[in-house]
Write a protein that holds these residues in place. Sequence first.
Motif, PDB file in Angstrom:
ATOM      1  N   VAL A 147      34.759  41.023  82.913  1.00 12.44           N
ATOM      2  CA  VAL A 147      35.222  41.724  84.114  1.00 12.44           C
ATOM      3  C   VAL A 147      35.302  43.231  83.872  1.00 12.44           C
ATOM      4  N   ALA A 161      46.796  39.349  75.640  1.00  9.97           N
ATOM      5  CA  ALA A 161      46.998  38.986  77.033  1.00  9.97           C
ATOM      6  C   ALA A 161      47.501  40.208  77.785  1.00  9.97           C
ATOM      7  N   GLY A 162      47.395  40.162  79.104  1.00 12.29           N
ATOM      8  CA  GLY A 162      47.981  41.202  79.930  1.00 12.29           C
ATOM      9  C   GLY A 162      47.123  42.443  80.064  1.00 12.29           C
ATOM     10  N   VAL A 163      47.732  43.513  80.576  1.00 10.24           N
ATOM     11  CA  VAL A 163      46.943  44.690  80.933  1.00 10.24           C
ATOM     12  C   VAL A 163      46.477  45.493  79.737  1.00 10.24           C
ATOM     13  N   SER A 164      46.762  45.061  78.511  1.00 10.49           N
ATOM     14  CA  SER A 164      46.139  45.800  77.420  1.00 10.49           C
ATOM     15  C   SER A 164      44.629  45.561  77.406  1.00 10.49           C
ATOM     16  N   GLN A 165      44.172  44.484  78.034  1.00 13.51           N
ATOM     17  CA  GLN A 165      42.708  44.281  78.140  1.00 13.51           C
ATOM     18  C   GLN A 165      42.025  45.413  78.921  1.00 13.51           C
ATOM     19  N   PRO A 166      42.423  45.637  80.176  1.00  8.46           N
ATOM     20  CA  PRO A 166      41.793  46.770  80.862  1.00  8.46           C
ATOM     21  C   PRO A 166      42.057  48.096  80.158  1.00  8.46           C
ATOM     22  N   LEU A 167      43.167  48.200  79.447  1.00 10.31           N
ATOM     23  CA  LEU A 167      43.426  49.435  78.697  1.00 10.31           C
ATOM     24  C   LEU A 167      42.340  49.638  77.649  1.00 10.31           C
ATOM     25  N   VAL A 168      42.075  48.599  76.854  1.00  9.51           N
ATOM     26  CA  VAL A 168      41.046  48.701  75.818  1.00  9.51           C
ATOM     27  C   VAL A 168      39.682  48.967  76.459  1.00  9.51           C
ATOM     28  N   GLY A 177      47.709  52.383  88.407  1.00  7.20           N
ATOM     29  CA  GLY A 177      47.720  50.991  87.987  1.00  7.20           C
ATOM     30  C   GLY A 177      48.987  50.630  87.230  1.00  7.20           C
ATOM     31  N   PRO A 178      49.057  49.378  86.793  1.00  8.19           N
ATOM     32  CA  PRO A 178      50.273  48.885  86.145  1.00  8.19           C
ATOM     33  C   PRO A 178      50.386  49.330  84.692  1.00  8.19           C
ATOM     34  N   PHE A 179      50.497  50.638  84.475  1.00 10.62           N
ATOM     35  CA  PHE A 179      50.552  51.182  83.124  1.00 10.62           C
ATOM     36  C   PHE A 179      51.655  52.230  83.063  1.00 10.62           C
ATOM     37  N   MET A 219      39.112  43.905  69.895  1.00 13.59           N
ATOM     38  CA  MET A 219      40.337  43.768  70.684  1.00 13.59           C
ATOM     39  C   MET A 219      40.127  42.975  71.969  1.00 13.59           C
TER      40      MET A 219
END
Lengths: 492, 207
Positions: A142, A210-217, A278-280, A203
Amino acid sequence: MTVIGPSPQPPSRDAHGASRLSAEIAEVDRSIRLPFLFFILSGWVWLLAASFFGYLTFWKAHNPEFLNAQAWISFGRVAPAFNAMLVYGFACNFAFGLGLWIVSRLGRVPVRYPILLAVAAIFWNGGVNIGIFGILRGDLNVFDYFELPGYVAPIILAGLLFVSVWVILAFINRRSDAVYAAQWYLVAGFLAFPWIFLIAAAMLFVYPTAGVSQPLVANWYAGSLLWLWFGSVGAALLYYLIPKLSGKPILAYDLARFGFLALVLAGAWTGTARLSGGPFPAWIITVGIASGLLLLVFFLITGINFLGSMSSAPGALSGNTVLQFAFVGSLSLLLSGLASALLPLRSINEVVQFTIVGEARHFLLLYGFFSMVAFAGVYYALPRILQQDWPMAFMIPAHLYTAVIGLLLVVFPLALGGWNQGVALNDPSIPFAEVVRTATVWMLGRSLGWLFIIFGHLAFSLNLVLILVEKCKSVCCPDRDYAEAVKEGVGS
Amino acid sequence: MKQLFTLFLLVFAGVACSWVCLLLVGSGELSAGKLETSLTVAGDDVVLETDLGLAARGKQVYRELGCVQCHTQQVRRPGYGGDLERGWGSRQTVARDYVLQDLVALGNRRIGPDLADVGSRRDAEWFYRHLYDPSSLADWSTSPSYAHLFYDKEVTDETSPTALKLEGNDAPDPGFERVPNFDARALVAYLESLKLDYDLPESKRVK
């Protein structure tokens, strides 16, 4: 710090030195022939595939039922496949070929074991191939710029490491004392790319969180890829090509080091700006925005410097199509850089976030800047490497003009339409139907522009195929002129 | 060697610092270790859960079909864009909303509406209809159809509850019904599960 030291002395001009130099350069060109052709031809095949998939993607955006009967050809698959073809297929292959060539030429070191580089090209392209099939069969991710399935990461990383090691070895073994700006950028780009790729793959797929660290990376990787990798290699190409093509040195060469420092130190920090709203935590986004502004040092120093150097050499641009490619590339570098620095600012981002303005910026950067510069590089390099002129030189301006028309038709409607789309999205009194309609109309420009761009690719292809045919002929049958003369004599 | 070392140090400084600060420190702040997942907000118990069963498969279908190319799943804060006013959610989404999810499709493009709270505004029947033929619900829609997720099946005892209500040319042969396949049912279960119907301490619904 000698790397970032004063501008190097031009090589001695005495007749003896000059002939030695040109002999060394000819040796470099000969040694790199096989891997260079491997990378450029692979990139070319990807370019043709991307031409087709881009057309599908853009056309589907306003004709959703066009070729939509099966999942593999639906918008959600062809759009990421197209992006992966353009980024990992076309642009990276050209970057590898040209980067290797310039590092070897500036260091005057012939490429050792070129066959191993061809193996690297097979790894890289094999991996990308498997990855594209993976995307089409549903193994896509994604994340923008990491659409390729995680399982191809080890294969393409292996290919990438190979190329990087060769670039760095060529730099270590260089025979010339001088170190040029193009070399800093190339070495930095080839050091950074495997590393950011490894971090992102590890990563996202090996130790996924799990969670928004994916879109962060994923966004960190995307920002680093665009600037640390494509920005570095593109800048290196321009630093190398502009003086060669215009016959004049880069104007403010002494400023180059500041642009370089800004890119290398801030380039990996910019990606998170896109997460705005976003949720950061706010600091993650603020850091991204601030480093985008820091990169302005790089955009302004390189962009203005390149444009200035080309315009200051009297008459250099007129009639010099390859330099004009570099000119369009430099202008796009400046504009896409400004866009990258300014669009994330919160008051602008509030409007343009999630709109097709993002596509405009992406296209300006990857196509307007990087691809145009890479085309300039291939138009310049291939005749020297093959010792063979372009057979249809008039097709080069045809490629340039169609590409420029295409770029204008893609970028401006997307930017204007995206702004309108964003204003409408944020105004709840405008029904969503209206928002969709607005955006769709402006996307027509992109579809039309892409047709021009495809035409340019065909012009490029014609020349590329013919130069290889000519070369084969002259290798297989060196006495062809004589043979033809005899045949004609017999025929008449 | 000296030049290479300098270049290496510079690249190392740029990449390693951003990696440590943004990714390691950042992920730490955003992880389940840091964000409590069962808590009491204004007297109500809130227990966040991962997607299970059909919805978990549906999320993979969402990824496989590339829905993220056109849809986001994040509601921006009030006053930043018009997400709340558009009815895409009654509160902003925050890191905790996603903290247990193994696949986070925040998305970067809004060709279609945001889907973070779509389960609150649409039901299963609507989703099937939309997936099968979006233009039957909105003639202006540029959403692709996912008719390939449906198949014709002979009607046995009674018609399936999920069968599409089709008429005219598009209707299946008599004695047959057009029903969603497993992936479509999973996808719809997932879409139904997308609801922001609870409060969090850092983000409460506005009524």
